[in-house]
Design a protein around this motif. Structure first.
Motif, PDB file in Angstrom:
ATOM      1  N   ILE A 238      71.813  49.699 -17.107  1.00  9.71           N
ATOM      2  CA  ILE A 238      73.499  49.529 -17.212  1.00  9.71           C
ATOM      3  C   ILE A 238      73.678  50.148 -18.619  1.00  9.71           C
ATOM      4  O   ILE A 238      74.621  50.916 -18.696  1.00  9.71           O
ATOM      5  N   ASN A 239      72.995  49.853 -19.652  1.00 13.02           N
ATOM      6  CA  ASN A 239      73.358  50.418 -20.983  1.00 13.02           C
ATOM      7  C   ASN A 239      73.189  51.824 -20.942  1.00 13.02           C
ATOM      8  O   ASN A 239      73.971  52.448 -21.783  1.00 13.02           O
ATOM      9  N   PHE A 240      72.323  52.536 -20.157  1.00 16.27           N
ATOM     10  CA  PHE A 240      72.165  54.016 -20.181  1.00 16.27           C
ATOM     11  C   PHE A 240      73.023  54.654 -19.242  1.00 16.27           C
ATOM     12  O   PHE A 240      73.177  55.887 -19.682  1.00 16.27           O
ATOM     13  N   GLY A 241      73.894  53.927 -18.787  1.00 16.78           N
ATOM     14  CA  GLY A 241      75.065  54.553 -18.024  1.00 16.78           C
ATOM     15  C   GLY A 241      74.882  54.856 -16.542  1.00 16.78           C
ATOM     16  O   GLY A 241      75.877  55.566 -16.142  1.00 16.78           O
ATOM     17  N   ALA A 242      73.936  54.029 -15.792  1.00 12.30           N
ATOM     18  CA  ALA A 242      73.968  54.436 -14.367  1.00 12.30           C
ATOM     19  C   ALA A 242      75.417  53.846 -13.784  1.00 12.30           C
ATOM     20  O   ALA A 242      76.100  52.916 -14.415  1.00 12.30           O
ATOM     21  N   ASP A 243      75.914  54.486 -12.709  1.00 14.05           N
ATOM     22  CA  ASP A 243      77.121  53.997 -12.125  1.00 14.05           C
ATOM     23  C   ASP A 243      77.140  52.742 -11.449  1.00 14.05           C
ATOM     24  O   ASP A 243      78.134  51.772 -11.419  1.00 14.05           O
ATOM     25  N   ALA A 244      75.865  52.367 -10.821  1.00 16.84           N
ATOM     26  CA  ALA A 244      75.833  50.970 -10.030  1.00 16.84           C
ATOM     27  C   ALA A 244      74.297  50.677 -10.273  1.00 16.84           C
ATOM     28  O   ALA A 244      73.480  51.603 -10.240  1.00 16.84           O
ATOM     29  N   VAL A 245      73.947  49.306 -10.639  1.00 18.86           N
ATOM     30  CA  VAL A 245      72.506  48.928 -10.873  1.00 18.86           C
ATOM     31  C   VAL A 245      72.433  47.855 -10.005  1.00 18.86           C
ATOM     32  O   VAL A 245      73.077  46.889 -10.081  1.00 18.86           O
ATOM     33  N   LEU A 246      71.235  47.781  -9.079  1.00 22.06           N
ATOM     34  CA  LEU A 246      70.851  46.599  -8.408  1.00 22.06           C
ATOM     35  C   LEU A 246      69.287  46.562  -8.122  1.00 22.06           C
ATOM     36  O   LEU A 246      68.874  47.833  -8.189  1.00 22.06           O
ATOM     37  N   ARG A 266      69.450  61.504 -18.994  1.00 19.81           N
ATOM     38  CA  ARG A 266      69.373  60.399 -20.307  1.00 19.81           C
ATOM     39  C   ARG A 266      68.896  59.166 -19.776  1.00 19.81           C
ATOM     40  O   ARG A 266      68.217  58.582 -20.598  1.00 19.81           O
ATOM     41  N   ILE A 267      69.148  58.951 -18.401  1.00 20.17           N
ATOM     42  CA  ILE A 267      68.803  57.657 -17.945  1.00 20.17           C
ATOM     43  C   ILE A 267      67.339  57.516 -17.833  1.00 20.17           C
ATOM     44  O   ILE A 267      66.476  56.617 -18.183  1.00 20.17           O
ATOM     45  N   TYR A 268      66.859  58.829 -17.015  1.00 16.49           N
ATOM     46  CA  TYR A 268      65.445  58.869 -16.889  1.00 16.49           C
ATOM     47  C   TYR A 268      64.637  59.021 -18.127  1.00 16.49           C
ATOM     48  O   TYR A 268      63.670  58.003 -18.315  1.00 16.49           O
ATOM     49  N   ASN A 269      64.915  59.369 -19.188  1.00 18.42           N
ATOM     50  CA  ASN A 269      64.153  59.354 -20.396  1.00 18.42           C
ATOM     51  C   ASN A 269      64.152  58.173 -20.982  1.00 18.42           C
ATOM     52  O   ASN A 269      63.108  57.877 -21.580  1.00 18.42           O
ATOM     53  N   GLY A 270      65.493  57.410 -20.952  1.00 19.12           N
ATOM     54  CA  GLY A 270      65.322  56.094 -21.585  1.00 19.12           C
ATOM     55  C   GLY A 270      64.403  55.305 -21.111  1.00 19.12           C
ATOM     56  O   GLY A 270      63.987  54.466 -21.566  1.00 19.12           O
ATOM     57  N   LEU A 271      64.449  55.027 -19.800  1.00 23.06           N
ATOM     58  CA  LEU A 271      63.583  54.233 -18.763  1.00 23.06           C
ATOM     59  C   LEU A 271      62.265  54.597 -19.065  1.00 23.06           C
ATOM     60  O   LEU A 271      61.308  53.621 -19.182  1.00 23.06           O
ATOM     61  N   ARG A 272      61.775  55.794 -19.246  1.00 23.73           N
ATOM     62  CA  ARG A 272      60.376  56.260 -19.362  1.00 23.73           C
ATOM     63  C   ARG A 272      59.753  55.866 -20.543  1.00 23.73           C
ATOM     64  O   ARG A 272      58.639  55.832 -20.931  1.00 23.73           O
ATOM     65  N   GLY A 273      60.705  55.487 -21.547  1.00 27.28           N
ATOM     66  CA  GLY A 273      60.240  55.069 -22.749  1.00 27.28           C
ATOM     67  C   GLY A 273      59.590  53.493 -22.816  1.00 27.28           C
ATOM     68  O   GLY A 273      58.449  53.247 -23.798  1.00 27.28           O
ATOM     69  N   PHE A 274      59.809  52.859 -21.769  1.00 25.51           N
ATOM     70  CA  PHE A 274      59.247  51.704 -21.727  1.00 25.51           C
ATOM     71  C   PHE A 274      58.705  51.231 -20.331  1.00 25.51           C
ATOM     72  O   PHE A 274      58.043  49.908 -19.886  1.00 25.51           O
ATOM     73  N   CYS A 275      58.886  52.250 -19.165  1.00 28.21           N
ATOM     74  CA  CYS A 275      58.455  51.589 -18.024  1.00 28.21           C
ATOM     75  C   CYS A 275      57.820  52.908 -17.426  1.00 28.21           C
ATOM     76  O   CYS A 275      58.281  54.131 -17.309  1.00 28.21           O
TER      77      CYS A 275
END
Length: 290
Positions: A238-246, A266-275
């Motif tokens: 949500i913080n990284f800016g996806a339009d909807a999250v579920l 940007r969302i992909y890179n952010g998530l790859r940082g810890f997942c």
């Protein structure tokens, strides 16, 4: 002649998932909107001389015996239609295991469709879907693919048009979630039920904003409470800016719908940082005709 059939077995996500009540047979009555996405296992079916079913997989989390849903699909066809032929089923896993994405169900569905061809059974896709319901709740939907409303325990399928094109970004924490545990902890009088009709209307109108506003999953609150890792991924997405999250299914995979590719990276890179398990794919529009 070496007879082989190659198939893709795509994952599904739940855009809406509601649980209505527990049934007399022990299953839960559900109402869901599901769609297939372009994250797929590869299934190869090969005719063999021995009259047996052989599962080949390199993934240590995938059983190579009767616990495997693809094995069960082949066994069901063999017994129901008295097929005295053997098959080797090679499963190349791309969909994470026990992730809420119906990977095993999709493998079984692809096996049904492929063996119908390999063994010349001439079954219709509706007949294959009915057989799929005997294997697992999501198998019928996976036989058809596309986008649908699923009711009953998930085996009654009503097709609808696919959502407008968008990106789907998925992140799975390194935990497994027991669907039975999630349902056991579900208190139906304490959850917010998603508006399935509003979701269907949004899809029919090809209204991406309204689709995003109406995603919902009654199982999510249970899984988020029991598994803080899932909650963490959802908050980050949500913080990284996806339009909807579920969360999809009973979890633990969380997905985000993203309209614009510029935001996706940007969302992909952010998530790859810890997942470790992060995927960026598209919604698949087409249903299978055979």
């Amino acid at each position: 002649m070496d007879k082989r059939i190659l198939l893709k077995a795509p994952a599904k996500i739940n855009l809406s998932l509601d649980v209505l009540h527990k049934r007399a047979d022990g299953y839960h009555e559900v109402k869901m909107v599901m769609t297939t996405i372009d994250l797929a296992d590869r299934i190869e079916l090969r005719a063999i001389d021995e009259n047996k079913i052989r599962i080949v997989t390199q993934n240590r989390f995938v059983p190579d015996d009767e616990r495997n849903l693809a094995y069960q699909a082949a066994k069901l066809l063999k017994e129901r239609y008295e097929v005295n032929k053997g098959v080797e089923i090679s499963i190349s896993k791309v969909i994470p295991v026990a992730a809420g994405l119906a990977g095993g169900s999709s493998d079984a569905a692809a096996t049904l469709r492929g063996l119908n061809q390999l063994w010349g059974l001439d079954l219709t896709i509706d007949e294959l879907a009915r057989l799929g319901a005997e294997i697992g709740s999501d198998v019928s939907f996976c036989v058809y693919g596309g986008t649908a409303i699923a009711t009953g325990r998930g085996e009654k399928i009503e097709h609808i048009i696919s959502p407008p094109p968008c990106w789907v970004i998925l992140a799975k924490p390194t935990i497994g979630v027991s669907t039975a545990d999630i349902y056991r902890n579900l208190k139906l009088d304490e959850v917010n039920h998603p508006d399935i009709e509003a979701m269907v209307q949004a899809i029919n109108n090809q209204d991406f904003k309204s689709i995003c506003e109406n995603v919902g999953n009654v199982l999510e609150s249970v899984t988020l409470r029991l598994y803080p890792e899932v909650n963490h991924i959802k908050s980050k997405m949500i913080n990284f800016g996806a339009d909807a999250v579920l969360m999809s299914g009973s979890g633990p995979t969380v997905y985000g719908l993203v309209q614009y590719q510029s935001r996706l990276q940007r969302i992909y890179n952010g998530l790859r940082g810890f997942c470790d398990h992060v995927y960026a794919v598209r919604i698949l529009g087409n249903r299978n005709e055979s």
